[in-house]
Design a protein around this motif. Sequence first.
Motif, PDB file in Angstrom:
ATOM      1  N   ILE A 185       6.830 -28.471  15.324  1.00 16.90           N
ATOM      2  CA  ILE A 185       5.521 -27.946  14.903  1.00 16.90           C
ATOM      3  C   ILE A 185       4.547 -28.994  14.396  1.00 16.90           C
ATOM      4  O   ILE A 185       3.415 -28.670  14.081  1.00 16.90           O
ATOM      5  N   LYS A 186       4.951 -30.260  14.337  1.00 21.03           N
ATOM      6  CA  LYS A 186       4.011 -31.252  13.791  1.00 21.03           C
ATOM      7  C   LYS A 186       2.780 -31.393  14.673  1.00 21.03           C
ATOM      8  O   LYS A 186       2.812 -31.082  15.866  1.00 21.03           O
ATOM      9  N   ARG A 243       1.733 -21.428  11.420  1.00 19.55           N
ATOM     10  CA  ARG A 243       0.386 -21.803  11.860  1.00 19.55           C
ATOM     11  C   ARG A 243      -0.224 -22.865  10.965  1.00 19.55           C
ATOM     12  O   ARG A 243      -0.838 -23.818  11.432  1.00 19.55           O
ATOM     13  N   GLY A 244      -0.082 -22.660   9.647  1.00 23.26           N
ATOM     14  CA  GLY A 244      -0.667 -23.591   8.678  1.00 23.26           C
ATOM     15  C   GLY A 244      -0.037 -24.971   8.768  1.00 23.26           C
ATOM     16  O   GLY A 244      -0.729 -25.992   8.718  1.00 23.26           O
ATOM     17  N   ALA A 245       1.287 -24.998   8.906  1.00 24.08           N
ATOM     18  CA  ALA A 245       1.983 -26.288   8.940  1.00 24.08           C
ATOM     19  C   ALA A 245       1.601 -27.076  10.179  1.00 24.08           C
ATOM     20  O   ALA A 245       1.524 -28.305  10.150  1.00 24.08           O
ATOM     21  N   LYS A 246       1.323 -26.373  11.272  1.00 23.98           N
ATOM     22  CA  LYS A 246       0.893 -27.060  12.498  1.00 23.98           C
ATOM     23  C   LYS A 246      -0.368 -27.876  12.246  1.00 23.98           C
ATOM     24  O   LYS A 246      -0.551 -28.941  12.805  1.00 23.98           O
ATOM     25  N   LYS A 247      -1.246 -27.313  11.374  1.00 24.81           N
ATOM     26  CA  LYS A 247      -2.503 -28.010  11.083  1.00 24.81           C
ATOM     27  C   LYS A 247      -2.329 -29.093  10.015  1.00 24.81           C
ATOM     28  O   LYS A 247      -3.029 -30.081  10.001  1.00 24.81           O
ATOM     29  N   LEU A 264       5.012 -32.255  -2.149  1.00 28.26           N
ATOM     30  CA  LEU A 264       5.435 -33.381  -1.317  1.00 28.26           C
ATOM     31  C   LEU A 264       4.961 -33.259   0.132  1.00 28.26           C
ATOM     32  O   LEU A 264       4.453 -34.228   0.707  1.00 28.26           O
ATOM     33  N   ILE A 265       5.132 -32.089   0.738  1.00 28.78           N
ATOM     34  CA  ILE A 265       4.837 -31.981   2.179  1.00 28.78           C
ATOM     35  C   ILE A 265       3.749 -30.951   2.492  1.00 28.78           C
ATOM     36  O   ILE A 265       3.454 -30.716   3.659  1.00 28.78           O
ATOM     37  N   GLY A 266       3.165 -30.347   1.460  1.00 29.47           N
ATOM     38  CA  GLY A 266       2.104 -29.364   1.682  1.00 29.47           C
ATOM     39  C   GLY A 266       2.654 -27.955   1.551  1.00 29.47           C
ATOM     40  O   GLY A 266       3.832 -27.715   1.809  1.00 29.47           O
ATOM     41  N   PRO A 267       1.788 -27.011   1.140  1.00 31.46           N
ATOM     42  CA  PRO A 267       2.265 -25.660   0.850  1.00 31.46           C
ATOM     43  C   PRO A 267       2.876 -24.940   2.052  1.00 31.46           C
ATOM     44  O   PRO A 267       3.905 -24.274   1.913  1.00 31.46           O
ATOM     45  N   TRP A 268       2.286 -25.070   3.241  1.00 33.45           N
ATOM     46  CA  TRP A 268       2.806 -24.308   4.383  1.00 33.45           C
ATOM     47  C   TRP A 268       4.115 -24.880   4.899  1.00 33.45           C
ATOM     48  O   TRP A 268       5.069 -24.149   5.154  1.00 33.45           O
TER      49      TRP A 268
END
Lengths: 95, 226
Positions: free
Chosen positions: A92-93, B34-38, B82-86
């Motif tokens: 997903i990155k 979806r959020g993590a993709k961004k 560390l890696i973002g909320p999503w």
Amino acid sequence: MSTKRIVQIGLVLSLFVAAFVSFYASANPDGLEFVAEQVGFLDTAKDSATGSSPLADYGLTGFEDERLSVGIAGIIGVLLTAVISFGLFTLIKKR
Amino acid sequence: MKIPTLHIPDGFISAPVSLLFLVISGFFVFLALRGAKKQLDEKVAPLAGLAAVFIFAMQMINFPVAAGTSGHLIGGALAAILIGPWAGVLAVTVVLIVQALVFADGGLTAIGLNVFIMSVLATLGAWYLFRFFQKIFPKNRIGFLTATAIASYLSVPISALGFTFQFALGGTAAITLDKVLIAMVGVHSVIGIGEAIITVLTISAVLSVRKDLVFGASKLKVSLVR
């Protein structure tokens, strides 16, 4: 320090914690279990459908030695989580 | 010696309410994908993978808390900062699924309940608290870590409140809610200290070697010079 190096150090640290330090974890009931017992709803818990898993309750079935049993369970858990999470985040990155 | 069961088992909460939270949690996991993709940059993707592994390992280390109980890391605050909320929601969810499926920790029918209080409430709650305190504190390392400490500490009683809410909706035992509320928030207000210590130590270690990898720091463009 490279990201790769940080990930390597993190993985080794996680393996060390799951394989060795886990044996020294407190065996007291955790917060939720403690409250359930104190307040009186612990008996409503049902056994998990995966309760007969060879790794149920963080111990490998068939190993009498608890240090070995929990340690191996920890190593398997770390490796399994690693395969799934690295796989997922690679997929997903942003490209 | 046996690692205590850490998460909500089957049976505490009724089937319909468990199903309701499976749907709610499923929706948040969808948003997180979806959020993590961004949000998830190629260079931090390996760090996100590591976050889940580290949280799994640390959850095995129950630390003793007063009066015969113990606590363990949730890891939602750590993951969010560390890696973002999503990506954080996804990391904690991976851990909870592995634990339920393989280690019989957390019931299968309770997976939505557990994901909701730990992946959704603790992780997103900690993130918004972190952002709030980060803005009002000095824009330096101490301010950053203080915001981290408060957000990670509060994420634990917030999770406990979440469970109490689930119990109010679908608890199968006939127990007055105030008893559950007081006990849950009371015990977890102590356990939160452990969450804050582990989170601050870990974030602080990564800040020291590569502050550009810490999502909470890169996002806010703060100066982290001592």
